[in-house]
Design an enzyme around this catalytic site. Structure first.
Site, PDB file in Angstrom:
ATOM      1  N   PHE A 215       0.827  -1.214   0.000  1.00 49.14           N
ATOM      2  CA  PHE A 215       0.000   0.000   0.000  1.00 49.14           C
ATOM      3  C   PHE A 215       0.869   1.276   0.000  1.00 49.14           C
ATOM      4  O   PHE A 215       0.912   2.016  -0.994  1.00 49.14           O
ATOM      5  CB  PHE A 215      -0.950  -0.088   1.205  1.00 49.14           C
ATOM      6  CG  PHE A 215      -1.499   1.199   1.696  1.00 49.14           C
ATOM      7  CD1 PHE A 215      -2.147   2.087   0.837  1.00 49.14           C
ATOM      8  CD2 PHE A 215      -1.385   1.548   3.047  1.00 49.14           C
ATOM      9  CE1 PHE A 215      -2.658   3.289   1.312  1.00 49.14           C
ATOM     10  CE2 PHE A 215      -1.897   2.742   3.522  1.00 49.14           C
ATOM     11  CZ  PHE A 215      -2.523   3.622   2.647  1.00 49.14           C
TER      12      PHE A 215
ATOM     13  N   ASN B 105       8.062  -9.697  -1.576  1.00 49.27           N
ATOM     14  CA  ASN B 105       7.768 -11.134  -1.707  1.00 49.27           C
ATOM     15  C   ASN B 105       6.278 -11.384  -1.959  1.00 49.27           C
ATOM     16  O   ASN B 105       5.834 -12.525  -1.952  1.00 49.27           O
ATOM     17  CB  ASN B 105       8.234 -11.914  -0.468  1.00 49.27           C
ATOM     18  CG  ASN B 105       7.413 -11.594   0.764  1.00 49.27           C
ATOM     19  OD1 ASN B 105       6.584 -10.699   0.753  1.00 49.27           O
ATOM     20  ND2 ASN B 105       7.639 -12.335   1.834  1.00 49.27           N
TER      21      ASN B 105
ATOM     22  N   GLY C 220       1.489  -7.680  -0.441  1.00 50.58           N
ATOM     23  CA  GLY C 220       1.479  -6.756  -1.579  1.00 50.58           C
ATOM     24  C   GLY C 220       0.906  -7.425  -2.813  1.00 50.58           C
ATOM     25  O   GLY C 220       0.621  -8.624  -2.805  1.00 50.58           O
TER      26      GLY C 220
ATOM     27  N   VAL D 268      12.995 -10.461   1.983  1.00 48.98           N
ATOM     28  CA  VAL D 268      14.128  -9.768   2.609  1.00 48.98           C
ATOM     29  C   VAL D 268      14.729 -10.553   3.780  1.00 48.98           C
ATOM     30  O   VAL D 268      15.811 -10.190   4.266  1.00 48.98           O
ATOM     31  CB  VAL D 268      13.762  -8.328   3.073  1.00 48.98           C
ATOM     32  CG1 VAL D 268      13.391  -7.447   1.898  1.00 48.98           C
ATOM     33  CG2 VAL D 268      12.671  -8.336   4.141  1.00 48.98           C
TER      34      VAL D 268
ATOM     35  N   THR E 217      11.187 -10.832   9.633  1.00 49.40           N
ATOM     36  CA  THR E 217      11.251  -9.816   8.569  1.00 49.40           C
ATOM     37  C   THR E 217      11.823  -8.514   9.118  1.00 49.40           C
ATOM     38  O   THR E 217      12.681  -7.884   8.499  1.00 49.40           O
ATOM     39  CB  THR E 217       9.851  -9.583   7.967  1.00 49.40           C
ATOM     40  OG1 THR E 217       9.436 -10.788   7.330  1.00 49.40           O
ATOM     41  CG2 THR E 217       9.847  -8.456   6.945  1.00 49.40           C
TER      42      THR E 217
ATOM     43  N   ASN F 128      19.618  -7.619   6.721  1.00 47.64           N
ATOM     44  CA  ASN F 128      20.060  -7.845   5.325  1.00 47.64           C
ATOM     45  C   ASN F 128      20.050  -6.548   4.523  1.00 47.64           C
ATOM     46  O   ASN F 128      20.973  -6.295   3.728  1.00 47.64           O
ATOM     47  CB  ASN F 128      19.152  -8.883   4.651  1.00 47.64           C
ATOM     48  CG  ASN F 128      19.410 -10.285   5.168  1.00 47.64           C
ATOM     49  OD1 ASN F 128      20.541 -10.616   5.550  1.00 47.64           O
ATOM     50  ND2 ASN F 128      18.377 -11.118   5.208  1.00 47.64           N
TER      51      ASN F 128
ATOM     52  N   ARG G  97      27.271  -1.777   2.205  1.00 45.73           N
ATOM     53  CA  ARG G  97      28.098  -2.068   1.023  1.00 45.73           C
ATOM     54  C   ARG G  97      28.174  -0.855   0.116  1.00 45.73           C
ATOM     55  O   ARG G  97      29.235  -0.492  -0.383  1.00 45.73           O
ATOM     56  CB  ARG G  97      27.483  -3.263   0.258  1.00 45.73           C
ATOM     57  CG  ARG G  97      28.266  -3.669  -0.969  1.00 45.73           C
ATOM     58  CD  ARG G  97      27.465  -4.541  -1.926  1.00 45.73           C
ATOM     59  NE  ARG G  97      26.544  -3.771  -2.756  1.00 45.73           N
ATOM     60  CZ  ARG G  97      25.820  -4.254  -3.757  1.00 45.73           C
ATOM     61  NH1 ARG G  97      25.889  -5.539  -4.036  1.00 45.73           N
ATOM     62  NH2 ARG G  97      24.995  -3.491  -4.459  1.00 45.73           N
TER      63      ARG G  97
ATOM     64  N   TYR H 147       5.033  -7.684  16.286  1.00 44.00           N
ATOM     65  CA  TYR H 147       5.169  -6.470  15.461  1.00 44.00           C
ATOM     66  C   TYR H 147       5.891  -5.373  16.246  1.00 44.00           C
ATOM     67  O   TYR H 147       6.917  -4.846  15.809  1.00 44.00           O
ATOM     68  CB  TYR H 147       3.771  -6.026  15.036  1.00 44.00           C
ATOM     69  CG  TYR H 147       3.730  -4.865  14.065  1.00 44.00           C
ATOM     70  CD1 TYR H 147       4.219  -4.991  12.767  1.00 44.00           C
ATOM     71  CD2 TYR H 147       3.169  -3.649  14.442  1.00 44.00           C
ATOM     72  CE1 TYR H 147       4.154  -3.924  11.870  1.00 44.00           C
ATOM     73  CE2 TYR H 147       3.093  -2.589  13.547  1.00 44.00           C
ATOM     74  CZ  TYR H 147       3.587  -2.734  12.262  1.00 44.00           C
ATOM     75  OH  TYR H 147       3.526  -1.677  11.374  1.00 44.00           O
TER      76      TYR H 147
HETATM   77  P1  NAD Z   1       1.419  -3.556   3.168  1.00 42.37           P
HETATM   78  O1  NAD Z   1       1.143  -4.889   3.758  1.00 42.37           O
HETATM   79  O2  NAD Z   1       0.494  -3.024   2.140  1.00 42.37           O
HETATM   80  O3  NAD Z   1       2.885  -3.503   2.580  1.00 42.37           O
HETATM   81  C1  NAD Z   1       3.955  -4.269   3.087  1.00 42.37           C
HETATM   82  C2  NAD Z   1       4.698  -4.876   1.908  1.00 42.37           C
HETATM   83  O4  NAD Z   1       5.828  -5.608   2.383  1.00 42.37           O
HETATM   84  C3  NAD Z   1       3.835  -5.857   1.105  1.00 42.37           C
HETATM   85  O5  NAD Z   1       3.922  -5.556  -0.262  1.00 42.37           O
HETATM   86  C4  NAD Z   1       4.426  -7.220   1.430  1.00 42.37           C
HETATM   87  O6  NAD Z   1       4.250  -8.152   0.376  1.00 42.37           O
HETATM   88  C5  NAD Z   1       5.872  -6.857   1.699  1.00 42.37           C
HETATM   89  N1  NAD Z   1       6.593  -7.804   2.568  1.00 42.37           N
HETATM   90  C6  NAD Z   1       6.196  -8.275   3.772  1.00 42.37           C
HETATM   91  N2  NAD Z   1       7.116  -9.128   4.256  1.00 42.37           N
HETATM   92  C7  NAD Z   1       8.113  -9.179   3.334  1.00 42.37           C
HETATM   93  C8  NAD Z   1       9.340  -9.903   3.246  1.00 42.37           C
HETATM   94  N3  NAD Z   1       9.725 -10.743   4.225  1.00 42.37           N
HETATM   95  N4  NAD Z   1      10.110  -9.726   2.146  1.00 42.37           N
HETATM   96  C9  NAD Z   1       9.736  -8.907   1.159  1.00 42.37           C
HETATM   97  N5  NAD Z   1       8.576  -8.206   1.173  1.00 42.37           N
HETATM   98  C10 NAD Z   1       7.787  -8.351   2.260  1.00 42.37           C
HETATM   99  O7  NAD Z   1       1.520  -2.542   4.415  1.00 42.37           O
HETATM  100  P2  NAD Z   1       1.724  -0.960   4.442  1.00 42.37           P
HETATM  101  O8  NAD Z   1       0.605  -0.413   5.219  1.00 42.37           O
HETATM  102  O9  NAD Z   1       2.007  -0.439   3.098  1.00 42.37           O
HETATM  103  O10 NAD Z   1       3.032  -0.853   5.363  1.00 42.37           O
HETATM  104  C11 NAD Z   1       4.298  -0.531   4.833  1.00 42.37           C
HETATM  105  C12 NAD Z   1       5.268  -0.296   5.981  1.00 42.37           C
HETATM  106  O11 NAD Z   1       4.822   0.798   6.793  1.00 42.37           O
HETATM  107  C13 NAD Z   1       5.413  -1.492   6.915  1.00 42.37           C
HETATM  108  O12 NAD Z   1       6.770  -1.591   7.312  1.00 42.37           O
HETATM  109  C14 NAD Z   1       4.571  -1.121   8.124  1.00 42.37           C
HETATM  110  O13 NAD Z   1       5.028  -1.734   9.295  1.00 42.37           O
HETATM  111  C15 NAD Z   1       4.735   0.393   8.151  1.00 42.37           C
HETATM  112  N6  NAD Z   1       3.589   1.047   8.812  1.00 42.37           N
HETATM  113  C16 NAD Z   1       2.376   1.150   8.182  1.00 42.37           C
HETATM  114  C17 NAD Z   1       1.309   1.769   8.823  1.00 42.37           C
HETATM  115  C18 NAD Z   1      -0.029   1.945   8.177  1.00 42.37           C
HETATM  116  O14 NAD Z   1      -0.950   2.497   8.820  1.00 42.37           O
HETATM  117  N7  NAD Z   1      -0.229   1.574   6.938  1.00 42.37           N
HETATM  118  C19 NAD Z   1       1.481   2.260  10.141  1.00 42.37           C
HETATM  119  C20 NAD Z   1       2.712   2.107  10.750  1.00 42.37           C
HETATM  120  C21 NAD Z   1       3.777   1.514  10.076  1.00 42.37           C
END
Ligand code: NAD
Ligand code: UDP
Length: 314
Positions: A17, A37, A41, A62, A97, A104, A111, A150
């Site tokens: 998102f 991954n 998403g 990742v 993750t 990672n 690097r 989390y």
């Molecule tokens: P989302 O679930 O839409 O996006 C997260 C993305 O990370 C997805 O595309 C998913 O496929 C990918 N992903 C998850 N684990 C992975 C892995 N091991 N390797 C590779 N890709 C991986 O969520 P979002 O709301 O877009 O959140 C994005 C970031 O912002 C996250 O780190 C989340 O913790 C942080 N965040 C979001 C909010 C919110 O309100 N949306 C609030 C606080 C923090």
């Protein structure tokens, strides 16, 4: 006049998102590599970029080291499941993750001497005893509770990022993201805004957990992207709260969305999840001063855009 070389920017979680909206902004002037991954998403979020020669998608987890031939200038590390319904289903994946995955990506930054931005969260404050939450508050987290996979892994991520900054003099940034909403959220994501919008549009029961007295403060994704890019280009290392300080009770949010969708849904009350924070509102003074940033989109206009998108897409 010499033209500046465009930067190479890696966005992890770029098919999600927030990540996909961030890429839409970055691709205007840069080459962007998206690593995801596809666990939460979707290719749909980035399909409009696939023919762009400045865009590369790599399907990769990742949790494993990433071998990249290209040198990167900046890394936005967003990869992580973020929905509370996933905390129960995938706790170990979330922990690894945000720990191993962050390690990672930091190694890659080391690097290439790339700037590194970590997407942390307001959840590092847990169920806060201080209101509103400012960055110098250390939080109130239950380390063994349902949300701890989390909260604690994001806290570990912040610690790791800070250690790389101190030990390896890496340029790092920590963004504490507060509840964000907008188009491209998954309809079955479980988070409150997609739930209330899809329930209201389908005239299904709108599910309030608890009595709906708990509060959140919702930031539109366009403002979030502004905040993240400003943090990356600023001198600030953070942590910086990025969120909209306008606070609303969950019951009032349900009524607002019901009214805006002209819905016949009934509001029903269900069990409150364990350790669900009672109040949340960012103090954004630091972001104002250090990034010259504040949110510009009020809740109603932001919800209108989001509701229109859900109407068309789901
Ligand atoms: P989302 O679930 O839409 O996006 C997260 C993305 O990370 C997805 O595309 C998913 O496929 C990918 N992903 C998850 N684990 C992975 C892995 N091991 N390797 C590779 N890709 C991986 O969520 P979002 O709301 O877009 O959140 C994005 C970031 O912002 C996250 O780190 C989340 O913790 C942080 N965040 C979001 C909010 C919110 O309100 N949306 C609030 C606080 C923090
Ligand atoms: N919530 C709710 N009904 C829902 C989904 C969520 O009442 O259908 C509540 C949830 O208990 C929390 C708030 O809305 O108090 C925000 O939940 P969300 O999952 O969006 O994010 P959180 O801030 O808890 O991570």
């Amino acid at each position: 006049m010499k033209r500046m070389r465009s930067k190479v920017i890696l966005v992890t979680g770029g098919a999600g998102f927030i990540g996909s909206h961030l890429i839409d902004r970055l691709i205007e002037k840069n080459r962007v590599i998206c690593v995801d991954n596809l666990s939460t998403g979707s290719c749909k979020n980035i399909e409009h970029l696939m023919d762009n020669k400045n865009f590369l998608f790599i399907e990769h987890d990742v949790k494993k080291p990433l071998k990249l031939d290209e040198k990167v200038d900046e890394i936005y590390h967003l990869a992580s499941r973020a929905s509370p319904i996933d905390f129960e289903k995938f706790p170990v994946d979330i922990l690894l993750t945000n720990s191993l995955g962050t390690y990672n990506m930091l190694e890659l930054a080391r690097r290439d001497r790339a700037k590194f931005l970590f997407a942390s969260t307001s959840e590092v404050y847990g169920d806060p005893e201080k209101h509103p939450q400012s960055e110098n508050y250390w939080g109130n987290v239950n380390s063994i509770g349902m949300r701890s996979c989390y909260d604690e892994s994001k806290r570990f991520g912040e610690s790791l990022v800070s250690s790389y900054q101190r030990k390896f003099k890496l340029s790092t940034k920590i963004a504490r993201i507060f509840n964000t909403y907008g188009s491209r959220m998954r309809a079955d994501d479980g988070r409150v805004i997609p739930n209330f919008i899809t329930q209201s549009l389908n005239n299904e029961n709108v599910t309030i957990y608890g009595e709906g007295k708990q509060t959140r403060s919702f930031c539109h994704v366009n403002d979030m992207v502004d905040g993240l890019t400003k943090l990356m280009s600023s001198k600030s290392a953070g942590p910086v709260n990025i969120g909209n300080p306008s606070e609303i009770k969950i019951l009032d949010l349900a009524k607002l969305i019901k009214r805006m969708t002209d819905s016949k849904s009934e509001i029903v009350f269900e069990r409150m999840p364990e350790n669900d924070p009672l109040r949340r509102k960012p103090d954004i003074e630091k972001a104002r001063k250090e990034l010259n940033w504040k949110p510009l989109t009020d809740l109603e206009p932001g919800l209108k855009i989001t509701i229109d998108w859900f109407r068309k897409s789901c």
